[in-house]
Write a protein that holds these residues in place. Structure first.
Motif, short mmCIF file in Angstrom:
data_model
loop_
_atom_site.label_atom_id
_atom_site.label_comp_id
_atom_site.label_asym_id
_atom_site.label_seq_id
_atom_site.Cartn_x
_atom_site.Cartn_y
_atom_site.Cartn_z
N ALA A 19 0.84 -1.20 0.00
CA ALA A 19 0.00 0.00 0.00
C ALA A 19 0.87 1.25 0.00
CB ALA A 19 -0.90 0.00 1.23
N GLN A 20 0.28 2.33 -0.48
CA GLN A 20 0.97 3.61 -0.46
C GLN A 20 1.33 3.98 0.99
OE1 GLN A 20 -0.44 6.44 -3.32
NE2 GLN A 20 -0.16 8.17 -1.92
N GLY A 21 2.57 4.38 1.20
CA GLY A 21 3.05 4.71 2.54
C GLY A 21 3.77 3.57 3.22
N GLU A 22 3.75 2.39 2.61
CA GLU A 22 4.37 1.21 3.20
C GLU A 22 5.87 1.16 2.89
OE1 GLU A 22 3.94 -3.65 2.74
OE2 GLU A 22 2.19 -2.35 2.39
N THR A 23 6.67 0.74 3.85
CA THR A 23 8.09 0.53 3.64
C THR A 23 8.31 -0.87 3.07
OG1 THR A 23 8.73 2.02 5.42
CG2 THR A 23 10.36 0.42 4.73
N VAL A 24 9.17 -0.96 2.05
CA VAL A 24 9.43 -2.24 1.41
C VAL A 24 10.93 -2.48 1.33
CG1 VAL A 24 7.30 -2.28 0.06
CG2 VAL A 24 9.33 -1.18 -0.88
N GLU A 25 11.30 -3.74 1.42
CA GLU A 25 12.68 -4.17 1.22
C GLU A 25 12.69 -5.16 0.08
OE1 GLU A 25 14.51 -5.56 4.78
OE2 GLU A 25 14.08 -3.71 5.91
N LEU A 77 16.90 -2.89 -2.65
CA LEU A 77 16.31 -1.55 -2.53
C LEU A 77 15.44 -1.53 -1.27
CD1 LEU A 77 15.04 -0.72 -6.15
CD2 LEU A 77 17.12 0.12 -5.04
N THR A 78 15.65 -0.52 -0.45
CA THR A 78 14.79 -0.31 0.72
C THR A 78 14.22 1.09 0.63
OG1 THR A 78 16.12 -1.77 2.11
CG2 THR A 78 14.69 -0.20 3.23
N GLY A 79 12.90 1.19 0.67
CA GLY A 79 12.30 2.51 0.56
C GLY A 79 10.82 2.48 0.85
N GLU A 80 10.17 3.56 0.51
CA GLU A 80 8.74 3.72 0.76
C GLU A 80 7.98 3.75 -0.55
OE1 GLU A 80 5.83 7.34 2.08
OE2 GLU A 80 7.49 6.89 3.45
N VAL A 81 6.88 3.07 -0.60
CA VAL A 81 5.95 3.20 -1.72
C VAL A 81 5.21 4.52 -1.53
CG1 VAL A 81 3.95 2.22 -2.90
CG2 VAL A 81 5.70 0.70 -1.93
N ASP A 82 5.63 5.54 -2.25
CA ASP A 82 5.06 6.87 -2.03
C ASP A 82 3.87 7.15 -2.93
OD1 ASP A 82 6.04 8.71 -4.45
OD2 ASP A 82 7.75 7.49 -3.86
N PHE A 83 3.64 6.29 -3.93
CA PHE A 83 2.47 6.45 -4.81
C PHE A 83 2.14 5.09 -5.38
CE2 PHE A 83 -0.06 7.49 -8.47
CZ PHE A 83 -0.66 8.70 -8.18
N SER A 84 0.85 4.76 -5.42
CA SER A 84 0.46 3.48 -5.99
C SER A 84 -1.00 3.51 -6.42
CB SER A 84 0.66 2.35 -4.97
OG SER A 84 0.32 1.10 -5.53
N ASN A 85 -1.22 3.27 -7.72
CA ASN A 85 -2.57 3.01 -8.22
C ASN A 85 -2.45 2.07 -9.40
OD1 ASN A 85 -1.94 4.57 -10.49
ND2 ASN A 85 -3.06 6.37 -9.77
N GLU A 86 -3.52 1.90 -10.14
CA GLU A 86 -3.50 0.90 -11.21
C GLU A 86 -2.62 1.31 -12.39
OE1 GLU A 86 -7.27 0.60 -13.47
OE2 GLU A 86 -7.94 2.26 -12.19
N PHE A 87 -2.22 2.58 -12.45
CA PHE A 87 -1.45 3.07 -13.59
C PHE A 87 0.00 3.43 -13.26
CE2 PHE A 87 -5.90 4.48 -14.21
CZ PHE A 87 -6.20 3.70 -15.32
#
Length: 230
Positions: free
Chosen positions: A153-159, A168-178
């Motif tokens: 989800a947007q705002g989630e930290t991922v490794e 890569l370690t970072g944050e999903v700062d934007f996510s939609n179908e496009f």
């Protein structure tokens, strides 16, 4: 038969930077959050620093492309932006308008990310296009699954550990179908599901680490994308 019609895309948002910093970003630092625009033969028909900018390109048969930025200062070093993109699409009007309007929200979000986390830092910009095989209905979904963020989800930290690219370690700062945005401590990765608009999936890398290498970055990510769509 062409379908030449005017269009207008209007977007209002607030940005984490003063009007002066936003002006700098949209006039000189576009590779840091969008793509290089210094080769465009645009004319500033309005140039009222730092509050009102209109840049316009004109072509044959009445074609034009125009960007307007109206900036107002807000408390806390922020700015309100009124953005208008207008012009004429010569062909595939509905598809082009849909793509351009959806890209606008993603680009302006990325502008906000740049202003908040990387403003003023030198950038190495890289543009990578996926193979033509990505132009399928599930092309962007395949990319998100390969990245390991299909359920993030947007705002989630991922490794992430990506074949040929590395960790890569970072944050999903934007996510939609496009679109998908991934921000690490020193880089913004932007992924574009342009398969929805009749084009291959694409991505850009905005590297603020001070040690970026556009050639190596392009090779690594092109290899990763080639495996996804083999």
């Amino acid at each position: 038969m062409t379908d030449k019609r005017k269009f207008e895309i209007v977007y209002d948002t607030e940005l984490p930077g003063t009007p002066e910093r936003v002006w700098e970003a949209v006039t000189k630092n576009t590779p840091a959050w969008m793509f290089p625009t210094d080769q465009w033969p645009a004319v500033r028909t309005v140039d009222e620093y730092p509050s009102h900018l209109v840049s316009r390109m004109d072509g044959p048969d009445g074609w034009f492309n125009q960007l307007e930025h109206v900036l107002e200062p807000l408390d806390g070093g922020r700015a309100r932006l009124h953005y208008v993109h207008s012009g004429i699409f010569a062909d595939n009007w509905d598809e082009q308008y849909d793509g351009a309007s959806k890209h606008t929200a993603f680009y302006l979000h990325t502008l906000g990310q740049y202003l908040k986390y990387f403003d003023g830092k030198p950038v190495i910009f890289t543009d990578i296009q996926a193979p033509a095989a990505s132009q399928t209905l599930d092309g962007f979904d395949r990319l998100k699954r390969a990245l390991g963020v299909a359920s993030s989800a947007q705002g989630e930290t991922v490794e992430l550990e990506l074949d040929g690219v590395g960790p890569l370690t970072g944050e999903v700062d934007f996510s939609n179908e496009f679109f998908l945005g991934l921000r690490t401590a020193d880089t913004m990765y932007r992924f574009f599901g342009r398969n929805a608009f009749g084009a291959p999936v694409g991505m850009t890398v905005h590297d603020f680490s001070g040690s970026g290498d556009a050639t190596a970055t392009a090779q690594a990510w092109a290899g990763f994308l080639a495996k996804i769509y083999a």
